[in-house]
Write a protein that holds these residues in place. Structure first.
Motif, short mmCIF file in Angstrom:
data_model
loop_
_atom_site.label_atom_id
_atom_site.label_comp_id
_atom_site.label_asym_id
_atom_site.label_seq_id
_atom_site.Cartn_x
_atom_site.Cartn_y
_atom_site.Cartn_z
N VAL A 1 0.61 -0.99 0.27
CA VAL A 1 0.17 -0.15 -0.34
C VAL A 1 1.17 0.77 -0.18
CG1 VAL A 1 -1.93 1.85 1.12
CG2 VAL A 1 -1.83 -1.22 1.21
N THR A 2 2.29 1.06 0.86
CA THR A 2 2.86 2.17 0.47
C THR A 2 3.35 2.56 -0.47
OG1 THR A 2 3.15 1.58 3.15
CG2 THR A 2 4.41 3.17 1.97
N ALA A 3 3.96 1.46 -0.89
CA ALA A 3 4.64 1.83 -2.10
C ALA A 3 3.58 2.22 -3.07
CB ALA A 3 4.96 0.38 -2.37
N MET A 4 2.82 1.42 -3.55
CA MET A 4 1.26 2.11 -4.15
C MET A 4 0.97 3.35 -4.34
SD MET A 4 -1.37 -0.77 -5.17
CE MET A 4 -2.38 -0.67 -3.16
N VAL A 5 1.23 4.14 -2.59
CA VAL A 5 0.60 5.73 -2.55
C VAL A 5 1.88 6.23 -2.91
CG1 VAL A 5 0.14 7.27 -0.75
CG2 VAL A 5 -1.04 5.23 -0.69
N GLN A 6 3.34 6.15 -3.09
CA GLN A 6 4.54 7.09 -3.27
C GLN A 6 4.05 7.14 -4.46
OE1 GLN A 6 6.88 4.85 -0.54
NE2 GLN A 6 6.68 6.42 0.76
N GLN A 7 4.25 6.23 -5.22
CA GLN A 7 4.62 5.59 -7.10
C GLN A 7 3.28 6.24 -7.76
OE1 GLN A 7 6.30 3.68 -9.02
NE2 GLN A 7 6.17 2.96 -10.15
N ALA A 8 1.98 6.58 -7.13
CA ALA A 8 1.07 6.82 -7.41
C ALA A 8 1.42 8.73 -7.08
CB ALA A 8 -0.62 6.73 -6.93
N MET A 9 1.73 9.29 -6.08
CA MET A 9 1.99 10.66 -5.97
C MET A 9 2.82 11.35 -7.44
SD MET A 9 2.37 10.65 -2.04
CE MET A 9 2.82 12.37 -1.75
N GLN A 10 3.69 9.96 -7.28
CA GLN A 10 4.37 11.15 -8.63
C GLN A 10 4.04 11.36 -10.19
OE1 GLN A 10 7.63 7.88 -9.56
NE2 GLN A 10 7.96 7.90 -7.21
N TYR A 11 2.71 10.68 -9.93
CA TYR A 11 1.48 10.73 -11.30
C TYR A 11 0.67 12.67 -11.54
CZ TYR A 11 3.07 5.99 -11.87
OH TYR A 11 3.25 4.06 -11.97
N ILE A 12 0.76 12.59 -9.73
CA ILE A 12 -0.18 13.61 -9.85
C ILE A 12 -0.04 15.12 -10.85
CG2 ILE A 12 -0.75 15.88 -8.34
CD1 ILE A 12 -0.22 13.34 -5.79
N ASP A 13 1.67 15.32 -10.85
CA ASP A 13 1.65 16.51 -11.58
C ASP A 13 1.97 16.25 -12.94
OD1 ASP A 13 2.58 17.98 -9.23
OD2 ASP A 13 4.34 17.40 -9.32
N GLU A 14 1.79 15.35 -13.74
CA GLU A 14 1.65 14.16 -15.16
C GLU A 14 0.42 14.87 -16.00
OE1 GLU A 14 4.88 14.18 -16.86
OE2 GLU A 14 5.94 14.47 -15.12
#
Length: 442
Positions: free
Chosen positions: A68-81
């Protein structure tokens, strides 16, 4: 992966892999499978599918915390895209719902809420942004960096001030101790022991501790300006003035020192104000703005100040403040300036006179009888001064009436001193007598 069918098939096969890894308790494998699914959705720019997969993966039975932690951190990188605001808000809300109530992703949740609040603020929804930020109590987060915590709380305070919620702004500001800015950051950090919480590094966009100090005191100036608390405004400017980078740059410290002097003059007379007044006068930089040194000297010197001549001298300086840092002082400040000079003059008169006629007091203060009486009464009520007015006689008495207990105590003390002196005298006489007797026997 361009076709929708191919994407769904790839996700389906990865979901099966993720299930096998999760049931086998393979942390690394589960994380890899979950993040690969999100990566596929991102590369295909399938934002709705991405949101659905984040929710689906987080709700799977026995899902691992690390995944869950890895998913949230990964998805946060997509916010600006994301291509537009609506898609960005939707993704942030999805991640918020996944991280809600999970202590192991509390820092990520705080950062997500900060991003969402910024979007709301840009849309002009300041009240909504402030409410969002207040949901998060970052002071309880052990793993968050100190600078990031302070920056988050300062953002909460700023939004409360923007929506003119001064009570909540004060409550939030008290979560930050001003002493934290004076801590020595140059000391080496101790290596965490086994079992201790590991503190994360602050993101690159978080300001340094000294920059945060400046932001904090600028917000405090905004808060205290609402209540016209001149002494606290002065102390806030003084704290900014003490920052090393500010003190090295005359273009920065000269406007600050001017503000310190003005707010010192506008502050009511009390021990803290007197202490700050003297310390400011001792500052060698005050000689660079000689007019203000003269102004402070007037207040320190126990002499009656003529208001009209003083105002003529400093009126232009007062009006020039609107072009300086922090803006103009305002019409109320001009009235308060006159009030402080009158109070100073009354204190000077009380120092030199024990009794004075009200008419003579009004002449010294350049006021009418009614104004002189009003200002004197206000100072007595605020306990800045001890005085009594005999209205039929038109006399002001500055001596305080002594309490009967105090008089008796002083008499008892005087008697005790007298008896001590008598005892010492008797001892000296006896000593002299013994010396002379011994000499006669010889």
């Amino acid at each position: 992966m361009e076709g929708g069918g191919n994407l769904e098939a790839a996700i389906e096969s990865l979901l099966n892999v993720e299930k096998q890894m999760r049931l086998a308790g393979d942390v690394a494998g589960t994380k890899k499978a979950a993040t690969d699914i999100l990566q596929l959705c991102f590369e295909a720019r399938a934002w709705k599918t991405l949101n659905d997969q984040i929710l689906l993966l987080s709700k799977r039975r026995g899902q691992l915390k690390q995944a869950v932690t890895a998913m949230v951190q990964q998805a946060m990188q997509y916010i600006d895209e994301t291509p537009d605001i609506d898609t960005r808000v939707e993704l942030i809300k999805t991640l918020n719902s996944v991280s809600a109530g999970k202590i192991y992703v509390e820092i990520e949740r705080a950062r997500l809420i900060k991003k969402l609040a910024k979007i709301k603020e840009e849309q002009g929804l300041i009240a909504e942004a402030a409410d969002l930020m207040q949901e998060v109590a970052v002071e309880t987060f052990g793993a968050m960096a100190k600078t990031e915590k302070i920056a988050f709380i300062l953002e909460q305070v700023r939004l409360c001030l923007d929506r003119q919620d001064y009570v909540r702004a004060q409550i939030l500001s008290r979560k930050i101790s001003p002493r934290v800015f004076d801590a020595d950051t140059s000391k080496e950090k101790k290596k965490p022991k086994e079992g201790d919480n590991v503190v994360e590094e602050a993101p690159a966009d978080i300001p340094s501790m000294l920059e945060l100090k400046r932001i904090y005191y600028e917000l405090m100036i905004r808060y205290h300006s609402h209540n016209d608390d001149y002494l606290e405004i002065c102390r806030s400017y003084k704290a900014i003035y003490e920052i090393p980078s500010v003190k090295e740059n005359p273009a920065q410290w000269i406007p600050l020192l001017r503000k310190i002097c003005w707010y010192l003059v506008l502050s009511p007379h009390d021990p803290m104000q007197s202490s700050l007044l003297n310390s400011t006068l001792e500052d060698k930089n005050i000689s660079e703005i000689s007019n203000f040194r003269l102004l402070l000297k007037y207040l320190v010197t126990m002499e009656v100040i003529q208001w009209t001549s003083l105002w003529d001298t400093f009126k232009d300086e007062f009006n020039n403040e609107k072009n300086m840092l922090g803006g103009s002082l305002g019409d109320k400040a001009a009235e308060d300036f006159r009030q402080r000079i009158i109070e100073h003059n009354i204190l000077v008169v009380s120092k030199y006179y024990s009794r004075i006629t009200l008419k003579r007091l009004a002449e010294l203060l350049c006021l009418s009888l009614q104004e002189a009486e009003k200002h004197l009464s206000d100072m007595v009520v605020s306990k800045s001064l001890v005085a009594k007015i005999d209205r039929p006689m038109g006399v002001v008495c500055f001596q305080s009436a002594k309490d009967s207990n105090n008089i008796l105590n002083s008499w008892a003390m005087n008697l005790e001193k007298l008896l001590d002196l008598v005892e010492k005298s008797c001892h000296q006489i006896h000593k002299e007598t013994m010396v002379h007797k011994a000499a006669l026997k010889v």
